[in-house]
Design a protein around this motif. Structure first.
Motif, mmCIF file in Angstrom:
data_model
loop_
_atom_site.group_PDB
_atom_site.id
_atom_site.type_symbol
_atom_site.label_atom_id
_atom_site.label_comp_id
_atom_site.label_asym_id
_atom_site.label_seq_id
_atom_site.Cartn_x
_atom_site.Cartn_y
_atom_site.Cartn_z
ATOM 1 N N ALA A 135 0.835 -1.199 0.000
ATOM 2 C CA ALA A 135 0.000 0.000 0.000
ATOM 3 C C ALA A 135 0.875 1.255 0.000
ATOM 4 O O ALA A 135 0.560 2.243 -0.680
ATOM 5 C CB ALA A 135 -0.926 0.006 1.209
ATOM 6 N N LYS A 136 1.968 1.210 0.735
ATOM 7 C CA LYS A 136 2.882 2.351 0.780
ATOM 8 C C LYS A 136 3.516 2.588 -0.588
ATOM 9 O O LYS A 136 3.643 3.728 -1.037
ATOM 10 C CB LYS A 136 3.962 2.096 1.827
ATOM 11 C CG LYS A 136 4.875 3.254 2.069
ATOM 12 C CD LYS A 136 5.876 2.956 3.169
ATOM 13 C CE LYS A 136 6.822 4.113 3.380
ATOM 14 N NZ LYS A 136 7.806 3.839 4.436
ATOM 15 N N GLN A 137 3.918 1.515 -1.266
ATOM 16 C CA GLN A 137 4.508 1.641 -2.597
ATOM 17 C C GLN A 137 3.495 2.198 -3.594
ATOM 18 O O GLN A 137 3.841 3.036 -4.438
ATOM 19 C CB GLN A 137 5.029 0.294 -3.078
ATOM 20 C CG GLN A 137 6.280 -0.165 -2.358
ATOM 21 C CD GLN A 137 6.692 -1.574 -2.758
ATOM 22 O OE1 GLN A 137 5.960 -2.282 -3.441
ATOM 23 N NE2 GLN A 137 7.884 -1.983 -2.315
ATOM 24 N N GLU A 138 2.253 1.742 -3.497
ATOM 25 C CA GLU A 138 1.213 2.248 -4.393
ATOM 26 C C GLU A 138 0.970 3.735 -4.135
ATOM 27 O O GLU A 138 0.789 4.510 -5.079
ATOM 28 C CB GLU A 138 -0.081 1.461 -4.213
ATOM 29 C CG GLU A 138 -0.009 0.054 -4.757
ATOM 30 C CD GLU A 138 -1.269 -0.739 -4.492
ATOM 31 O OE1 GLU A 138 -2.268 -0.159 -4.002
ATOM 32 O OE2 GLU A 138 -1.255 -1.954 -4.746
ATOM 33 N N ARG A 139 0.976 4.134 -2.875
ATOM 34 C CA ARG A 139 0.785 5.542 -2.525
ATOM 35 C C ARG A 139 1.934 6.384 -3.088
ATOM 36 O O ARG A 139 1.714 7.474 -3.614
ATOM 37 C CB ARG A 139 0.707 5.684 -1.005
ATOM 38 C CG ARG A 139 0.621 7.087 -0.504
ATOM 39 C CD ARG A 139 -0.726 7.689 -0.740
ATOM 40 N NE ARG A 139 -0.765 9.009 -0.110
ATOM 41 C CZ ARG A 139 -1.473 10.008 -0.551
ATOM 42 N NH1 ARG A 139 -2.252 9.840 -1.588
ATOM 43 N NH2 ARG A 139 -1.457 11.163 0.050
ATOM 44 N N GLU A 140 3.157 5.871 -2.981
ATOM 45 C CA GLU A 140 4.320 6.583 -3.518
ATOM 46 C C GLU A 140 4.214 6.729 -5.040
ATOM 47 O O GLU A 140 4.570 7.772 -5.592
ATOM 48 C CB GLU A 140 5.621 5.868 -3.142
ATOM 49 C CG GLU A 140 5.969 5.934 -1.669
ATOM 50 C CD GLU A 140 6.223 7.343 -1.179
ATOM 51 O OE1 GLU A 140 6.792 8.161 -1.938
ATOM 52 O OE2 GLU A 140 5.840 7.638 -0.041
ATOM 53 N N LYS A 141 3.720 5.701 -5.720
ATOM 54 C CA LYS A 141 3.544 5.779 -7.171
ATOM 55 C C LYS A 141 2.513 6.836 -7.533
ATOM 56 O O LYS A 141 2.693 7.594 -8.493
ATOM 57 C CB LYS A 141 3.108 4.426 -7.741
ATOM 58 C CG LYS A 141 4.222 3.400 -7.791
ATOM 59 C CD LYS A 141 3.719 2.091 -8.352
ATOM 60 C CE LYS A 141 4.796 1.027 -8.343
ATOM 61 N NZ LYS A 141 4.300 -0.267 -8.859
ATOM 62 N N GLU A 142 1.415 6.893 -6.760
ATOM 63 C CA GLU A 142 0.389 7.897 -7.004
ATOM 64 C C GLU A 142 0.946 9.305 -6.794
ATOM 65 O O GLU A 142 0.663 10.214 -7.571
ATOM 66 C CB GLU A 142 -0.812 7.677 -6.085
ATOM 67 C CG GLU A 142 -1.628 6.456 -6.411
ATOM 68 C CD GLU A 142 -2.735 6.217 -5.400
ATOM 69 O OE1 GLU A 142 -3.031 7.133 -4.604
ATOM 70 O OE2 GLU A 142 -3.303 5.118 -5.399
ATOM 71 N N LEU A 143 1.717 9.474 -5.733
ATOM 72 C CA LEU A 143 2.290 10.790 -5.445
ATOM 73 C C LEU A 143 3.311 11.193 -6.509
ATOM 74 O O LEU A 143 3.438 12.368 -6.843
ATOM 75 C CB LEU A 143 2.940 10.809 -4.063
ATOM 76 C CG LEU A 143 1.991 10.740 -2.867
ATOM 77 C CD1 LEU A 143 2.783 10.695 -1.571
ATOM 78 C CD2 LEU A 143 1.014 11.898 -2.871
ATOM 79 N N ALA A 144 4.025 10.219 -7.045
ATOM 80 C CA ALA A 144 5.028 10.520 -8.069
ATOM 81 C C ALA A 144 4.370 11.012 -9.359
ATOM 82 O O ALA A 144 4.978 11.759 -10.128
ATOM 83 C CB ALA A 144 5.880 9.298 -8.347
ATOM 84 N N LYS A 145 3.121 10.625 -9.609
ATOM 85 C CA LYS A 145 2.415 11.038 -10.816
ATOM 86 C C LYS A 145 1.954 12.496 -10.756
ATOM 87 O O LYS A 145 1.706 13.099 -11.789
ATOM 88 C CB LYS A 145 1.188 10.146 -11.036
ATOM 89 C CG LYS A 145 1.530 8.722 -11.396
ATOM 90 C CD LYS A 145 0.283 7.889 -11.550
ATOM 91 C CE LYS A 145 0.619 6.430 -11.830
ATOM 92 N NZ LYS A 145 -0.599 5.612 -11.917
ATOM 93 N N VAL A 146 1.861 13.045 -9.543
ATOM 94 C CA VAL A 146 1.396 14.428 -9.385
ATOM 95 C C VAL A 146 2.481 15.375 -9.875
ATOM 96 O O VAL A 146 3.645 15.267 -9.482
ATOM 97 C CB VAL A 146 1.049 14.727 -7.909
ATOM 98 C CG1 VAL A 146 0.681 16.189 -7.728
ATOM 99 C CG2 VAL A 146 -0.063 13.818 -7.434
ATOM 100 N N THR A 147 2.093 16.307 -10.737
ATOM 101 C CA THR A 147 3.064 17.283 -11.243
ATOM 102 C C THR A 147 3.064 18.510 -10.340
ATOM 103 O O THR A 147 2.002 18.991 -9.917
ATOM 104 C CB THR A 147 2.708 17.711 -12.675
ATOM 105 O OG1 THR A 147 1.385 18.246 -12.695
ATOM 106 C CG2 THR A 147 2.802 16.537 -13.629
ATOM 107 N N ILE A 148 4.250 18.959 -10.032
ATOM 108 C CA ILE A 148 4.395 20.146 -9.195
ATOM 109 C C ILE A 148 5.344 21.114 -9.884
ATOM 110 O O ILE A 148 6.199 20.712 -10.678
ATOM 111 C CB ILE A 148 4.918 19.790 -7.784
ATOM 112 C CG1 ILE A 148 6.219 19.001 -7.870
ATOM 113 C CG2 ILE A 148 3.879 19.027 -6.998
ATOM 114 C CD1 ILE A 148 6.860 18.717 -6.538
#
Length: 121
Positions: A69-82
């Motif tokens: 779940a932590k890895q999936e959350r990190e993947k989701e956060l990595a997709k966010v553009t800042i």
């Protein structure tokens, strides 16, 4: 001739002239006795190897699910553009590291205001 025990009894009788019953000495180890009972019970209980293996597998499964779940959350956060400017703004205003600023921005989907509010709370 009086025995030692007789002398002690005579002294106690002399001290108790008021008619009140003599106070019994208080036991200070009542908590220790309770602790021994609990300890004795725990020592007598045996753990079977199958129960131990089951418990260990449950713990291992839970850890692997949390890690996944932590890895999936990190993947989701990595997709966010800042934006680089937003990261630098947060870094300068809050005096925090680049990693913390980026993480906060990603968790708030790039919204600078929400990231700053979260960091101040």
């Amino acid at each position: 001739m009086a025995a030692e025990g007789d002398v002690d009894l005579d002294l106690e009788a002399d001290e108790n002239c008021t008619g009140k019953p003599a106070e019994k000495p208080r036991k200070h180890d009542s908590g220790a006795a309770d602790l021994e009972r609990v300890t004795d019970y725990a020592e007598e209980k045996e753990i079977s190897s199958s129960d131990l293996e089951t418990a260990m597998s449950v713990i291992g499964d839970r850890r692997s699910r949390e890690q996944k779940a932590k890895q999936e959350r990190e993947k989701e956060l990595a997709k966010v553009t800042i934006k680089k400017e937003d990261v630098e703004l947060i870094m300068s205003e809050m005096e925090i590291s680049r990693n913390v600023a980026e993480r906060s921005l990603r968790e708030h989907m790039g919204n600078v205001v929400e990231a700053l509010v979260a960091l101040t709370n």
